[in-house]
Design an enzyme around this catalytic site. Structure first.
Site, PDB file in Angstrom:
ATOM      1  CB  THR A   1      -0.914   0.018   1.251  1.00 55.59           C
ATOM      2  OG1 THR A   1      -1.402   1.351   1.460  1.00 55.59           O
ATOM      3  CG2 THR A   1      -0.183  -0.398   2.514  1.00 55.59           C
TER       4      THR A   1
ATOM      5  CD  GLU B   1      -1.496   5.047   5.786  1.00 50.14           C
ATOM      6  OE1 GLU B   1      -2.109   5.673   4.896  1.00 50.14           O
ATOM      7  OE2 GLU B   1      -1.340   5.498   6.940  1.00 50.14           O
TER       8      GLU B   1
ATOM      9  CE1 TYR C   1      -3.863  -1.605   6.087  1.00 52.90           C
ATOM     10  CE2 TYR C   1      -2.830   0.416   5.288  1.00 52.90           C
ATOM     11  CZ  TYR C   1      -3.490  -0.779   5.036  1.00 52.90           C
ATOM     12  OH  TYR C   1      -3.769  -1.140   3.742  1.00 52.90           O
TER      13      TYR C   1
ATOM     14  CE  LYS D   1      -2.051  -4.193   4.157  1.00 51.20           C
ATOM     15  NZ  LYS D   1      -2.476  -5.230   3.199  1.00 51.20           N
TER      16      LYS D   1
HETATM   17  P1  NAP Z   1     -11.639  -4.410   2.556  1.00 45.58           P
HETATM   18  O1  NAP Z   1     -12.804  -4.086   1.686  1.00 45.58           O
HETATM   19  O2  NAP Z   1     -11.599  -3.878   3.927  1.00 45.58           O
HETATM   20  O3  NAP Z   1     -11.512  -6.006   2.610  1.00 45.58           O
HETATM   21  C1  NAP Z   1     -10.682  -6.643   3.554  1.00 45.58           C
HETATM   22  C2  NAP Z   1     -10.963  -8.131   3.522  1.00 45.58           C
HETATM   23  O4  NAP Z   1     -10.126  -8.778   4.493  1.00 45.58           O
HETATM   24  C3  NAP Z   1     -12.409  -8.513   3.889  1.00 45.58           C
HETATM   25  O5  NAP Z   1     -12.822  -9.573   3.052  1.00 45.58           O
HETATM   26  C4  NAP Z   1     -12.264  -8.985   5.316  1.00 45.58           C
HETATM   27  O6  NAP Z   1     -13.272  -9.895   5.710  1.00 45.58           O
HETATM   28  C5  NAP Z   1     -10.927  -9.688   5.243  1.00 45.58           C
HETATM   29  N1  NAP Z   1     -10.321  -9.916   6.560  1.00 45.58           N
HETATM   30  C6  NAP Z   1     -10.073  -8.996   7.529  1.00 45.58           C
HETATM   31  N2  NAP Z   1      -9.510  -9.585   8.590  1.00 45.58           N
HETATM   32  C7  NAP Z   1      -9.410 -10.906   8.306  1.00 45.58           C
HETATM   33  C8  NAP Z   1      -8.909 -12.033   9.016  1.00 45.58           C
HETATM   34  N3  NAP Z   1      -8.404 -11.939  10.246  1.00 45.58           N
HETATM   35  N4  NAP Z   1      -8.931 -13.243   8.392  1.00 45.58           N
HETATM   36  C9  NAP Z   1      -9.439 -13.360   7.151  1.00 45.58           C
HETATM   37  N5  NAP Z   1      -9.955 -12.337   6.435  1.00 45.58           N
HETATM   38  C10 NAP Z   1      -9.921 -11.119   7.013  1.00 45.58           C
HETATM   39  O7  NAP Z   1     -10.274  -3.958   1.844  1.00 45.58           O
HETATM   40  P2  NAP Z   1      -9.966  -3.658   0.305  1.00 45.58           P
HETATM   41  O8  NAP Z   1     -10.144  -2.200   0.067  1.00 45.58           O
HETATM   42  O9  NAP Z   1     -10.658  -4.650  -0.559  1.00 45.58           O
HETATM   43  O10 NAP Z   1      -8.391  -3.890   0.262  1.00 45.58           O
HETATM   44  C11 NAP Z   1      -7.841  -5.166  -0.079  1.00 45.58           C
HETATM   45  C12 NAP Z   1      -6.385  -5.232   0.376  1.00 45.58           C
HETATM   46  O11 NAP Z   1      -5.634  -4.209  -0.277  1.00 45.58           O
HETATM   47  C13 NAP Z   1      -6.165  -4.996   1.857  1.00 45.58           C
HETATM   48  O12 NAP Z   1      -5.079  -5.795   2.252  1.00 45.58           O
HETATM   49  C14 NAP Z   1      -5.791  -3.531   1.970  1.00 45.58           C
HETATM   50  O13 NAP Z   1      -5.020  -3.306   3.127  1.00 45.58           O
HETATM   51  C15 NAP Z   1      -4.993  -3.376   0.689  1.00 45.58           C
HETATM   52  N6  NAP Z   1      -4.990  -2.043   0.077  1.00 45.58           N
HETATM   53  C16 NAP Z   1      -6.174  -1.411  -0.190  1.00 45.58           C
HETATM   54  C17 NAP Z   1      -6.152  -0.181  -0.831  1.00 45.58           C
HETATM   55  C18 NAP Z   1      -7.419   0.543  -1.153  1.00 45.58           C
HETATM   56  O14 NAP Z   1      -7.355   1.757  -1.407  1.00 45.58           O
HETATM   57  N7  NAP Z   1      -8.572  -0.131  -1.212  1.00 45.58           N
HETATM   58  C19 NAP Z   1      -4.924   0.396  -1.198  1.00 45.58           C
HETATM   59  C20 NAP Z   1      -3.754  -0.297  -0.913  1.00 45.58           C
HETATM   60  C21 NAP Z   1      -3.794  -1.528  -0.298  1.00 45.58           C
HETATM   61  P3  NAP Z   1     -14.713  -9.410   6.278  1.00 45.58           P
HETATM   62  O15 NAP Z   1     -15.582  -9.287   5.055  1.00 45.58           O
HETATM   63  O16 NAP Z   1     -15.118 -10.507   7.186  1.00 45.58           O
HETATM   64  O17 NAP Z   1     -14.487  -8.093   6.967  1.00 45.58           O
HETATM   65  N1  GDD Z   2     -11.984   7.505   7.027  1.00 50.86           N
HETATM   66  C1  GDD Z   2     -12.037   8.828   7.193  1.00 50.86           C
HETATM   67  N2  GDD Z   2     -13.119   9.362   7.826  1.00 50.86           N
HETATM   68  N3  GDD Z   2     -11.019   9.585   6.731  1.00 50.86           N
HETATM   69  C2  GDD Z   2     -11.126  10.919   6.888  1.00 50.86           C
HETATM   70  C3  GDD Z   2     -12.213  11.528   7.517  1.00 50.86           C
HETATM   71  C4  GDD Z   2     -13.261  10.707   8.021  1.00 50.86           C
HETATM   72  O1  GDD Z   2     -14.241  11.176   8.591  1.00 50.86           O
HETATM   73  N4  GDD Z   2     -12.016  12.864   7.489  1.00 50.86           N
HETATM   74  C5  GDD Z   2     -10.854  13.091   6.879  1.00 50.86           C
HETATM   75  N5  GDD Z   2     -10.304  11.908   6.514  1.00 50.86           N
HETATM   76  C6  GDD Z   2      -9.003  11.747   5.847  1.00 50.86           C
HETATM   77  C7  GDD Z   2      -8.042  10.814   6.601  1.00 50.86           C
HETATM   78  O2  GDD Z   2      -7.453  11.507   7.700  1.00 50.86           O
HETATM   79  C8  GDD Z   2      -7.070  10.482   5.463  1.00 50.86           C
HETATM   80  O3  GDD Z   2      -6.121  11.512   5.337  1.00 50.86           O
HETATM   81  C9  GDD Z   2      -7.947  10.497   4.215  1.00 50.86           C
HETATM   82  O4  GDD Z   2      -9.188  11.131   4.586  1.00 50.86           O
HETATM   83  C10 GDD Z   2      -8.267   9.130   3.619  1.00 50.86           C
HETATM   84  O5  GDD Z   2      -8.759   8.291   4.645  1.00 50.86           O
HETATM   85  P1  GDD Z   2      -9.381   6.848   4.304  1.00 50.86           P
HETATM   86  O6  GDD Z   2     -10.422   6.967   3.261  1.00 50.86           O
HETATM   87  O7  GDD Z   2      -9.742   6.211   5.597  1.00 50.86           O
HETATM   88  O8  GDD Z   2      -8.163   6.090   3.567  1.00 50.86           O
HETATM   89  P2  GDD Z   2      -6.615   5.945   3.942  1.00 50.86           P
HETATM   90  O9  GDD Z   2      -5.852   6.738   2.925  1.00 50.86           O
HETATM   91  O10 GDD Z   2      -6.365   6.208   5.365  1.00 50.86           O
HETATM   92  O11 GDD Z   2      -6.388   4.383   3.713  1.00 50.86           O
HETATM   93  C11 GDD Z   2      -6.872   3.729   2.527  1.00 50.86           C
HETATM   94  O12 GDD Z   2      -5.894   3.803   1.521  1.00 50.86           O
HETATM   95  C12 GDD Z   2      -4.665   3.107   1.817  1.00 50.86           C
HETATM   96  C13 GDD Z   2      -3.738   3.316   0.602  1.00 50.86           C
HETATM   97  O13 GDD Z   2      -3.119   4.560   0.684  1.00 50.86           O
HETATM   98  C14 GDD Z   2      -7.221   2.292   2.904  1.00 50.86           C
HETATM   99  O14 GDD Z   2      -7.864   1.688   1.808  1.00 50.86           O
HETATM  100  C15 GDD Z   2      -5.976   1.486   3.221  1.00 50.86           C
HETATM  101  O15 GDD Z   2      -6.331   0.110   3.395  1.00 50.86           O
HETATM  102  C16 GDD Z   2      -4.999   1.641   2.053  1.00 50.86           C
HETATM  103  O16 GDD Z   2      -3.818   0.914   2.295  1.00 50.86           O
END
Ligand code: NAP
Ligand code: GDD
Length: 337
Positions: free
Chosen positions: A125, A127, A149, A153
């Site tokens: 990620t 992050e 987190y 990662k």
């Molecule tokens: P998400 O919607 O939160 O999905 C996370 C998945 O992990 C869900 O299916 C959840 O199951 C499962 N999970 C959580 N804890 C678990 C455990 N202990 N054992 C087995 N399964 C578990 O996340 P996503 O946005 O699809 O992201 C997918 C991956 O990419 C994650 O690893 C995230 O950190 C990474 N990532 C995401 C982004 C982004 O912007 N979306 C960017 C960079 C990296 P439940 O359905 O039961 O909750």
């Molecule tokens: N969630 C959330 N809720 N974020 C807020 C809020 C709020 O009310 N207000 C402001 N933010 C700001 C957070 O402080 C952060 O700077 C930004 O919005 C994005 O927050 P999120 O949408 O929670 O995403 P993230 O960037 O922290 O994390 C996501 O992206 C990562 C990749 O860069 C997640 O998908 C991670 O799993 C992923 O790795």
């Protein structure tokens, strides 16, 4: 027929990846952890819930991982499961380290023992860049995580590289920048905004209450990013790749794009926790700020350089942040009764 296993198949990316692999003719297996009410709603929305094979799976349980890999050997293993919400990682730092860090080596070491020719994808990620050391961020940028987190990662990222270098395994990390969709979890800022604004557009009166509006993210569409994951595992040589759009946007501008897509005219005023926004058309207050949503340490700026992925994988993001905000706001609006 190729076989794949997806951990986190019930999540946003898991659902899109399952659909993509099924469309390509794969037999798709997925891991689902035990919760009181199994959530396959995303798989149902994409019309693939009945086409995937689901198995009880938990990242924290070594023998469960071992038996899963022994009983369901596959060609490609995508590790998408994680405690993925950055905010929660300060509340659950030890669990997050276990699920997002240690679990990666549980899987890799089991694959090494039972089926080392499996191609492995790790969900790394942006992050991990945290307090960014270079703009834009690329595969070689020094990591400086800013949350439990991000720290967890980083371990998953380096152990994936290490198993590739130590044992010649085909293990790749995708360093993915934020990617969103109508299937995004409701706690993430984009979906929190589009859902709240859609309710306001339907006649509701509750503003969306947020934290730091100045943070900047490089937001793309999840459907594009799962294609990039798959392409990484089709390469002869495993490697690490950034996937990003190369465009960065403040939270405030994302609110503007989503509000405008719903026919509003957002006007911001005030500063810090006194900042608000109203819809000039209706006079309704649409945004408020609360200290509750600020983080102990913030990632202020993310903007990725995906030129390596473009060159080696032929991958490029296809959806703009404006298009994404519109897609999500409209989907939430249409889904509300
Ligand atoms: P998400 O919607 O939160 O999905 C996370 C998945 O992990 C869900 O299916 C959840 O199951 C499962 N999970 C959580 N804890 C678990 C455990 N202990 N054992 C087995 N399964 C578990 O996340 P996503 O946005 O699809 O992201 C997918 C991956 O990419 C994650 O690893 C995230 O950190 C990474 N990532 C995401 C982004 C982004 O912007 N979306 C960017 C960079 C990296 P439940 O359905 O039961 O909750
Ligand atoms: N969630 C959330 N809720 N974020 C807020 C809020 C709020 O009310 N207000 C402001 N933010 C700001 C957070 O402080 C952060 O700077 C930004 O919005 C994005 O927050 P999120 O949408 O929670 O995403 P993230 O960037 O922290 O994390 C996501 O992206 C990562 C990749 O860069 C997640 O998908 C991670 O799993 C992923 O790795």
């Amino acid at each position: 027929m190729k076989k794949a296993f997806i951990t986190g198949i019930t999540g946003q990316d898991g659902a899109y990846l399952a659909k993509l692999l099924l469309d390509k003719g794969y037999e798709v297996h997925g891991g689902v952890r035990r919760i009181s009410q199994p959530e396959t709603v995303r798989l149902e929305k994409l019309g693939v819930a009945k086409d995937v094979h689901l198995h009880e799976f938990d990242l924290t349980e070594m023998n469960n991982i071992f038996r899963t890999i022994r009983d369901y050997p596959v060609d490609e293993f995508y590790n998408l499961a994680a405690q993925s919400f950055v905010g929660t990682s300060w509340e659950l730092p030890i669990y997050t380290a276990d699920a997002d860090g240690m679990a990666v080596v549980r899987i890799l070491d089991t694959l090494r023992t039972l089926k080392p020719d499996t191609r492995f994808y790790q969900a790394s990620t942006s992050e991990m860049f945290g307090l960014v050391q270079e703009v834009p961020q690329r595969e070689t940028t020094r990591l400086y995580p800013r949350s439990p987190y991000g720290v967890a990662k980083v371990y998953g990222h380096y152990i994936t590289m290490n198993y590739r270098e130590s044992f010649g395994m085909h293990s790749s990390s995708g360093i993915l920048f934020n990617h969103e969709s109508p299937l995004r979890g409701k706690e993430f800022v984009t979906r929190k905004i589009t859902l709240a604004l859609a309710k306001l557009a339907k006649g509701g009166s509750d503003p969306v209450v947020l934290g730091n509006l100045d943070a900047k993210r490089d937001w793309g569409f999840a459907g594009d990013y799962v294609e990039g994951m798959w392409r990484m595992l089709q390469q002869d040589v495993a490697d690490d790749y950034v996937l990003a759009t190369g465009v960065t946007t403040t939270i405030r501008d994302f609110i503007r794009f989503a509000a405008e897509a719903l026919g509003m005219e957002p006007v911001f005023s005030g500063e810090g926790i006194h900042e608000t926004a109203i819809d000039a058309k209706t006079g309704k207050r649409i945004v408020e700020i609360s200290e509750k949503f600020f983080r102990p340490a913030e990632v202020e700026l993310l903007i990725g350089d995906a030129s390596k992925a473009e060159q080696n994988l032929g991958w490029k993001a296809t959806v703009s942040v404006q298009g994404l905000a519109q897609m999500m706001a409209k989907a939430d609006y249409d889904e509300l009764a």
